[in-house]
Each structure stands twice: as structure tokens, then as C-alpha cells.
Motif scaffolding. Structure first.
Motif, PDB file in Angstrom:
ATOM      1  N   TYR A 318       0.856  -1.179   0.000  1.00  0.00           N
ATOM      2  CA  TYR A 318       0.000   0.000   0.000  1.00  0.00           C
ATOM      3  C   TYR A 318       0.897   1.236   0.000  1.00  0.00           C
ATOM      4  CZ  TYR A 318      -3.492   3.468   0.921  1.00  0.00           C
ATOM      5  OH  TYR A 318      -4.296   4.563   0.789  1.00  0.00           O
ATOM      6  N   VAL A 331      -4.590   5.146   5.475  1.00  0.00           N
ATOM      7  CA  VAL A 331      -3.410   4.511   6.082  1.00  0.00           C
ATOM      8  C   VAL A 331      -3.821   3.684   7.291  1.00  0.00           C
ATOM      9  CG1 VAL A 331      -1.263   4.958   7.331  1.00  0.00           C
ATOM     10  CG2 VAL A 331      -1.749   6.204   5.231  1.00  0.00           C
ATOM     11  N   ALA A 334      -5.270   0.500   6.034  1.00  0.00           N
ATOM     12  CA  ALA A 334      -4.216  -0.393   5.547  1.00  0.00           C
ATOM     13  C   ALA A 334      -3.489  -1.058   6.710  1.00  0.00           C
ATOM     14  CB  ALA A 334      -3.233   0.389   4.676  1.00  0.00           C
ATOM     15  N   ILE A 341       3.292  -0.872   4.155  1.00  0.00           N
ATOM     16  CA  ILE A 341       2.912   0.485   3.780  1.00  0.00           C
ATOM     17  C   ILE A 341       4.142   1.338   3.486  1.00  0.00           C
ATOM     18  CG2 ILE A 341       1.711   2.575   4.553  1.00  0.00           C
ATOM     19  CD1 ILE A 341       0.091   0.774   6.439  1.00  0.00           C
TER      20      ILE A 341
END
Length: 408
Positions: A318, A331, A334, A341
Motif C-alpha cells: 500500500y 493509512v 491499511a 505500507i
């Protein structure tokens, strides 16, 4: 326990600009779900009377709008409806004429100082003044977003107390004192959704430090994890690595930089595909750039989806490489779903991801993004480690009493 004689529920009003698919809108829905109807009578006014998330508002919330469209503000039809709403508010009570001096003054400032005219922010006061005042008096009125909602609560809502939320880096987002005209003087409390958002707001308004506090975005991790298991997600049979970004197609999100990074990856022969879930006014511009770079099969814009969570669960990486942030709901989602990330090194992002521990941070340029993506996609074990640590992050929760300044 019986209630004391004479007890009445507190009356709370929330005001937000629109109720579409953005992070602030998601956070507001979650906050509304946490407010007990046995203690509070909750009302909601959507300033521009539009947004698809209206159906997610709890049934006990009183919707103040008499004219409302559930069309997405980012869809083609929704944009036409939104323009009608904007024009109606601009000319209601001749709001645009009454604010002519304000518009001229701030238009000059934007051109001379900011070197860029942000029409949306310039018109927020005009639109706020074009919405009829509510007749009720509330115990607490909350503007849940900067701009129009804040101006409306300040000028047109009667309340014993008022609170304002700030979700972005105030100065970087284009707000300044001339636009606000001292509106925050009338608010009893100002809530920032992250420490860096608070710092950014206080750089513009240092005199409000005593009444500015943190109030973190609310989210339901169990619900997100359950939705991620539902049918959906990627429908192509792509065999390579999948990169995911979720967010509106706006300048803030820096997609034109991501496109250049993707071009570098493709030129290196790297087998990866980048998907962006979201809609916005930059779609046509980005599609032109995709064609110019020859990335039609490599950088895809599937649009906004009702349930993005299976995509999070199925992606390899991500990426959230934005110009500025408040506290990104995407975020947090995720992280909840255990994604590896990568974020850009900017306000908001730095507060959410610890570089080298539960994710990676890179500079916001094509070369840095390309190198970081290449490194992460080449190391399955590192991505697994980052994802596992990210999934262990528990978002901080807030009690609704904090809105009233009550310590809990």
C-alpha cells in the motif's frame, strides 16, 4: 438507575461540508455511531446537501437538510447536482453580492501571496452564508470540517458552546487568516485529529494554543476486518505484484509523481501494477498522463468502490505518497488489514508510520518512490514483517464527553 427529575438529553449539532467518501466523512460516521441516543439528541447538517454516506448515518440522528441528494460529489451526475447546490447557495439572499469585498480582497491575496487561486476555499464563506440559519439553540454545535462548516457554525448557529475540528495541515491546505475573518475566536474548543495537524494549525493561530486539543479519528477495526473478507477485490488475473492506493484524485495526493515513479519501474522491467481506488477532478488529467507515459496496462484508475477492504487485503504493497495529510483514514485502514505500507515524508504521514519498523517512508519524488517500491516488492519477508507490526496498531479512542471539555 433512574434519571434525575428535570434531566434532559444534551442537544448536539454536527455540520460538515459534504458527506461523500472522504476520510473526514468516514470518521464522522464512526463518531456518530458512538454517541448514545439515550444521553444526546444528535442533529446533522450537510452544508451542500449532498453525499452518498447519508445512508450510513445512524437512524437516531436528525438530518436537518430538507433538500438532499445522495449522489456522489465525485460522479459525473453528482458534479452537476453539486454545481446546482453551490449556485443556489451563492445567490440565496444575494450571498455572493454581500461578500463581494471579501472575495476581491482574498482573491488578490491568493494571486499575490499564494500564487494560486483556490476557488473552493474562496467561496466557502459565500456558500455558508447562503444556507438558511437553523432556528434551534444547541448545547453544543460542532463544525466537523474546515471552511464552510466552520464559517456556518460561527455565523449562523446558536449554541451554548461551539467546537471546531481541523483535519489537515491548515496552512499547506491553503487556509489563511483572511479567509477565516477571526471565526475561531467564537469557538470554545478546537480539535485537531493528529499532533502534526495541531502543530500546523497553531503555526497559523498560535494564540489559540490553550483551547486546541487532540481528538483522534474514530474507526471500527472489527468491522473493517469483517468487510475485507467479503467477496470483491481485484478481478484481473495479473500475475505480478499489486500496488494499491486509496484516495480522491486531487492534487494533494500527488498522483502525477506516482505515475512518474511507475514509469521508472516499468522501464526497469519490473513486473508490478498500480491501482488507485478513488474519484476526483484530476481524473481526466491523470488519464492523459497515463496515455502519454504508455502506462495504460500498468497504472489503473478503477474509480471509487463501495467496499475497498478486499483490495487492501489482497495487495502486495500500500502506497500513500501525498503532498500533505492530516491523519489518513486510508493509512489506518491499511494498517488494520496488515498491509506493508510506504508513505511520503510529510506532515501526517510521519506520525502514522514508523520508518523501518511498521512501514517505510520516502521523499516525495519519482526516483525515491521508485527505489522504495522496488526494495519493498523485492523483499517478501520485510513486507510481511511491516504488515504484521502495522496490524498490531490499536487506534486511540475518544469519549464524546471530550467534545464538551469534560475530562474522562
Amino acid at each position: 438507575m433512574d434519571r434525575k427529575e428535570g434531566y434532559r438529553n444534551k442537544e448536539i449539532l454536527f455540520v460538515i461540508n459534504t458527506l461523500g467518501g472522504g476520510g473526514a466523512e468516514k470518521a464522522l460516521i464512526q463518531l456518530l455511531k458512538q454517541i448514545s441516543p439515550e444521553q444526546y439528541n444528535v442533529s446533522l447538517l450537510v452544508l451542500l446537501g449532498q453525499g452518498e454516506r447519508i445512508h450510513e448515518v445512524p437512524a437516531y440522528v436528525n438530518i436537518c437538510n430538507t433538500d438532499y441528494s445522495d449522489a456522489s460529489v465525485l460522479s459525473r451526475e453528482g458534479k452537476r447536482i453539486l454545481i446546482r447546490h453551490v449556485l443556489k447557495r451563492m445567490f440565496s439572499g444575494m450571498s455572493i453580492v454581500k461578500n463581494a469585498r471579501y472575495l476581491i480582497k482574498n482573491l488578490h491575496y491568493m494571486r499575490k501571496i499564494q500564487k494560486k487561486v483556490n476557488v473552493e476555499k474562496l467561496l466557502w464563506r459565500v456558500m455558508a452564508d447562503g444556507v438558511p440559519p437553523l432556528q434551534e439553540t444547541y448545547d453544543l454545535a460542532v463544525s466537523y470540517l474546515e471552511g464552510g462548516a466552520t464559517y456556518y457554525v460561527q455565523r449562523h448557529v446558536q449554541a451554548v458552546e461551539k467546537a471546531a475540528f481541523v483535519h489537515v495541515d491548515y496552512g499547506q491546505a491553503g487556509y489563511f487568516r483572511g479567509l477565516d475573518q477571526g471565526c475561531y475566536d467564537t469557538f470554545d474548543r478546537i480539535f485537531a485529529v493528529s499532533e502534526e495537524v495541531k502543530e500546523g494549525f497553531l503555526r497559523v493561530y498560535p494564540e489559540y494554543w490553550k483551547k486546541t486539543d487532540l481528538f483522534y479519528n474514530q474507526m471500527d477495526q472489527q468491522e473493517i476486518r469483517a468487510l475485507a473478507k467479503e467477496p470483491g477485490g481485484f478481478t484481473d488475473d495479473y500475475p505480478g505484484k499489486r500496488i494499491l492506493t486509496v484516495g480522491r484524485l486531487t492534487e494533494q495526493k500527488g498522483y502525477e509523481i506516482a505515475l512518474k515513479a511507475m514509469k521508472l519501474l516499468v522501464d526497469k522491467g519490473y513486473e508490478a501494477r498500480w491501482y488507485v481506488l478513488g474519484e476526483g477532478k484530476q481524473r481526466e488529467k491523470l488519464q492523459r498522463q497515463i496515455r502519454q507515459l504508455g502506462l495504460e496496462a500498468d497504472f489503473l484508475l478503477p474509480g471509487a468502490v463501495d467496499n475497498p477492504y478486499p483490495y487492501y487485503a489482497q495487495c502486495d504493497l500500500y502506497v500513500h505518497a501525498t503532498r500533505f495529510e492530516g491523519k489518513s483514514i486510508a493509512v489506518q485502514e491499511a494498517q488494520t488489514l496488515g498491509c506493508a505500507i510506504l508513505v511520503s515524508d510529510t506532515d501526517g504521514n510521519r506520525e502514522q508510520v514508523k520508518d523501518g519498523y511498521d512501514g517505510a517512508v520516502c521523499r516525495l519524488n519519482a526516483v525515491s518512490i521508485c527505489h522504495a517500491v522496488e526494495r519493498l516488492l523485492s523483499d517478501d519477508e520485510l513486507r510481511k514483517t511491516y504488515g504484521k507490526r502495522a496490524a498490531q496498531i490499536v487506534p486511540q479512542t475518544e469519549n464524546v464527553k471530550k467534545l464538551f471539555g469534560i475530562e474522562v
